[in-house]
Design an enzyme around this catalytic site. Structure first.
Site, PDB file in Angstrom:
ATOM      1  N   LEU A  58     -37.203 -33.613  34.155  1.00  0.00           N
ATOM      2  CA  LEU A  58     -37.516 -32.317  33.557  1.00  0.00           C
ATOM      3  C   LEU A  58     -36.683 -31.150  34.081  1.00  0.00           C
ATOM      4  O   LEU A  58     -36.872 -30.014  33.674  1.00  0.00           O
ATOM      5  CB  LEU A  58     -39.012 -32.020  33.716  1.00  0.00           C
ATOM      6  CG  LEU A  58     -39.920 -33.125  33.153  1.00  0.00           C
ATOM      7  CD1 LEU A  58     -41.375 -32.737  33.275  1.00  0.00           C
ATOM      8  CD2 LEU A  58     -39.576 -33.468  31.706  1.00  0.00           C
ATOM      9  N   GLU A  64     -40.990 -45.714  23.085  1.00  0.00           N
ATOM     10  CA  GLU A  64     -40.068 -45.599  24.234  1.00  0.00           C
ATOM     11  C   GLU A  64     -39.915 -46.946  24.925  1.00  0.00           C
ATOM     12  O   GLU A  64     -38.806 -47.381  25.227  1.00  0.00           O
ATOM     13  CB  GLU A  64     -40.590 -44.555  25.228  1.00  0.00           C
ATOM     14  CG  GLU A  64     -40.567 -43.153  24.648  1.00  0.00           C
ATOM     15  CD  GLU A  64     -41.012 -42.068  25.619  1.00  0.00           C
ATOM     16  OE1 GLU A  64     -40.533 -40.949  25.459  1.00  0.00           O
ATOM     17  OE2 GLU A  64     -41.843 -42.340  26.510  1.00  0.00           O
ATOM     18  N   HIS A 116     -36.124 -38.112  24.546  1.00  0.00           N
ATOM     19  CA  HIS A 116     -37.002 -36.978  24.248  1.00  0.00           C
ATOM     20  C   HIS A 116     -38.162 -37.493  23.395  1.00  0.00           C
ATOM     21  O   HIS A 116     -37.943 -38.242  22.436  1.00  0.00           O
ATOM     22  CB  HIS A 116     -36.224 -35.892  23.496  1.00  0.00           C
ATOM     23  CG  HIS A 116     -37.041 -34.648  23.314  1.00  0.00           C
ATOM     24  ND1 HIS A 116     -37.243 -33.749  24.338  1.00  0.00           N
ATOM     25  CD2 HIS A 116     -37.730 -34.182  22.249  1.00  0.00           C
ATOM     26  CE1 HIS A 116     -38.027 -32.769  23.892  1.00  0.00           C
ATOM     27  NE2 HIS A 116     -38.339 -33.010  22.637  1.00  0.00           N
ATOM     28  N   ASP A 121     -31.576 -30.685  25.215  1.00  0.00           N
ATOM     29  CA  ASP A 121     -31.877 -31.437  23.992  1.00  0.00           C
ATOM     30  C   ASP A 121     -30.885 -31.222  22.844  1.00  0.00           C
ATOM     31  O   ASP A 121     -31.250 -31.345  21.681  1.00  0.00           O
ATOM     32  CB  ASP A 121     -33.296 -31.083  23.485  1.00  0.00           C
ATOM     33  CG  ASP A 121     -34.347 -31.326  24.550  1.00  0.00           C
ATOM     34  OD1 ASP A 121     -34.150 -32.250  25.371  1.00  0.00           O
ATOM     35  OD2 ASP A 121     -35.350 -30.606  24.568  1.00  0.00           O
ATOM     36  N   ASN A 151     -30.528 -39.128  27.629  1.00  0.00           N
ATOM     37  CA  ASN A 151     -31.903 -38.676  27.846  1.00  0.00           C
ATOM     38  C   ASN A 151     -32.780 -39.229  26.734  1.00  0.00           C
ATOM     39  O   ASN A 151     -32.309 -39.481  25.624  1.00  0.00           O
ATOM     40  CB  ASN A 151     -31.929 -37.146  27.793  1.00  0.00           C
ATOM     41  CG  ASN A 151     -33.336 -36.575  27.948  1.00  0.00           C
ATOM     42  OD1 ASN A 151     -34.096 -36.986  28.824  1.00  0.00           O
ATOM     43  ND2 ASN A 151     -33.681 -35.623  27.094  1.00  0.00           N
ATOM     44  N   GLY A 204     -43.028 -42.055  35.689  1.00  0.00           N
ATOM     45  CA  GLY A 204     -42.004 -43.089  35.814  1.00  0.00           C
ATOM     46  C   GLY A 204     -42.320 -44.377  35.079  1.00  0.00           C
ATOM     47  O   GLY A 204     -41.765 -45.426  35.412  1.00  0.00           O
ATOM     48  N   SER A 205     -43.186 -44.313  34.067  1.00  0.00           N
ATOM     49  CA  SER A 205     -43.490 -45.567  33.363  1.00  0.00           C
ATOM     50  C   SER A 205     -42.260 -46.079  32.612  1.00  0.00           C
ATOM     51  O   SER A 205     -42.070 -47.297  32.500  1.00  0.00           O
ATOM     52  CB  SER A 205     -44.695 -45.404  32.427  1.00  0.00           C
ATOM     53  OG  SER A 205     -44.408 -44.563  31.352  1.00  0.00           O
ATOM     54  N   ASN A 206     -41.417 -45.185  32.138  1.00  0.00           N
ATOM     55  CA  ASN A 206     -40.169 -45.641  31.500  1.00  0.00           C
ATOM     56  C   ASN A 206     -39.223 -46.258  32.528  1.00  0.00           C
ATOM     57  O   ASN A 206     -38.584 -47.279  32.248  1.00  0.00           O
ATOM     58  CB  ASN A 206     -39.474 -44.483  30.776  1.00  0.00           C
ATOM     59  CG  ASN A 206     -40.036 -44.271  29.382  1.00  0.00           C
ATOM     60  OD1 ASN A 206     -39.755 -45.038  28.467  1.00  0.00           O
ATOM     61  ND2 ASN A 206     -40.852 -43.241  29.231  1.00  0.00           N
TER      62      ASN A 206
END
Ligand code: GAR
Length: 185
Positions: free
Chosen positions: A84, A173, A103, A144, A101, A12-14
């Site tokens: 995921l 990111e 990627h 994707d 999303n 969950g760093s994003n």
């Protein structure tokens, strides 16, 4: 004011970076985080950030319970940040062009089933790629394959390990994902 739900399966760093970026922005609200993993570290981050996080197992995404919860909470947009699980049809149908999303590679290369997190960076290194990066795209029924909105590249050096590539990709990111969310939503 747009209500955005964050979906995550891992660290969950994003998620944390996005919430911090928009903290003082009154146009964007991040009222909840949803995970398909009960023990994901994203729940710890959520607690520290003061944002409620919820665990739903796969079946409850598929039987419409998660969708009902999103609608009840007046969610306008969904951001997958290291999520995921394949997003089921019922949610995609209810949120057309309202799910994006990130990627960790330059799609269409290194996408598809099984291509997530470290697997992607390992494949990039094994393939002796000279560059990698991030792709932000709309989400449709196939992994994707939704329309690409944004890509950014980083160099991959011959000596780079998968961890080195992951660090470079994470940096991209953190730098671009919140900004692109702001533009798209
Ligand atoms: C991110 O690098 C994201 O691009 C990737 O998972 C990582 C999650 O990191 N997503 C995928 O691989 C999706 N196919 P985080 O949990 O620290 O944000």
């Amino acid at each position: 004011m747009k209500n955005i739900a964050l979906f995550a399966s891992g660290s969950g760093s994003n998620v944390e970076n996005i919430i911090r970026y928009f903290r003082d922005d009154t146009n964007f609200n991040f009222p909840l985080i949803i995970s398909n993993k009960q023990d994901a570290y994203v729940h710890e981050r959520a607690k520290k950030l003061g944002v409620p996080s919820f665990f739903y197992k796969k079946e409850r995404f598929e039987n419409g319970e998660v969708l009902a919860f999103l609608l009840k909470n007046q969610i306008d947009f969904i951001v997958l940040a290291g999520f995921l699980l394949k997003v089921p049809h019922n949610i995609i149908q209810a949120y057309p062009d309202k799910i994006i999303n990130i990627h960790p590679a330059l799609l269409p290369k290194f996408g598809g089933k099984g291509m997530f997190g470290s697997h992607v960076h390992e494949a990039v290194v094994a393939n002796k790629e000279t560059e990698s990066g991030i792709t932000i795209h709309y989400v449709n029924e196939n992994y994707d394959e939704g329309q690409i909105v944004f890509q950014a590249k980083c160099e991959v050096l011959p000596a780079d390990t998968a961890e080195d590539v992951a660090a470079k990709v994470h940096e991209l990111e953190y730098r671009y994902f919140p900004e692109i969310i702001g533009k798209i939503v």
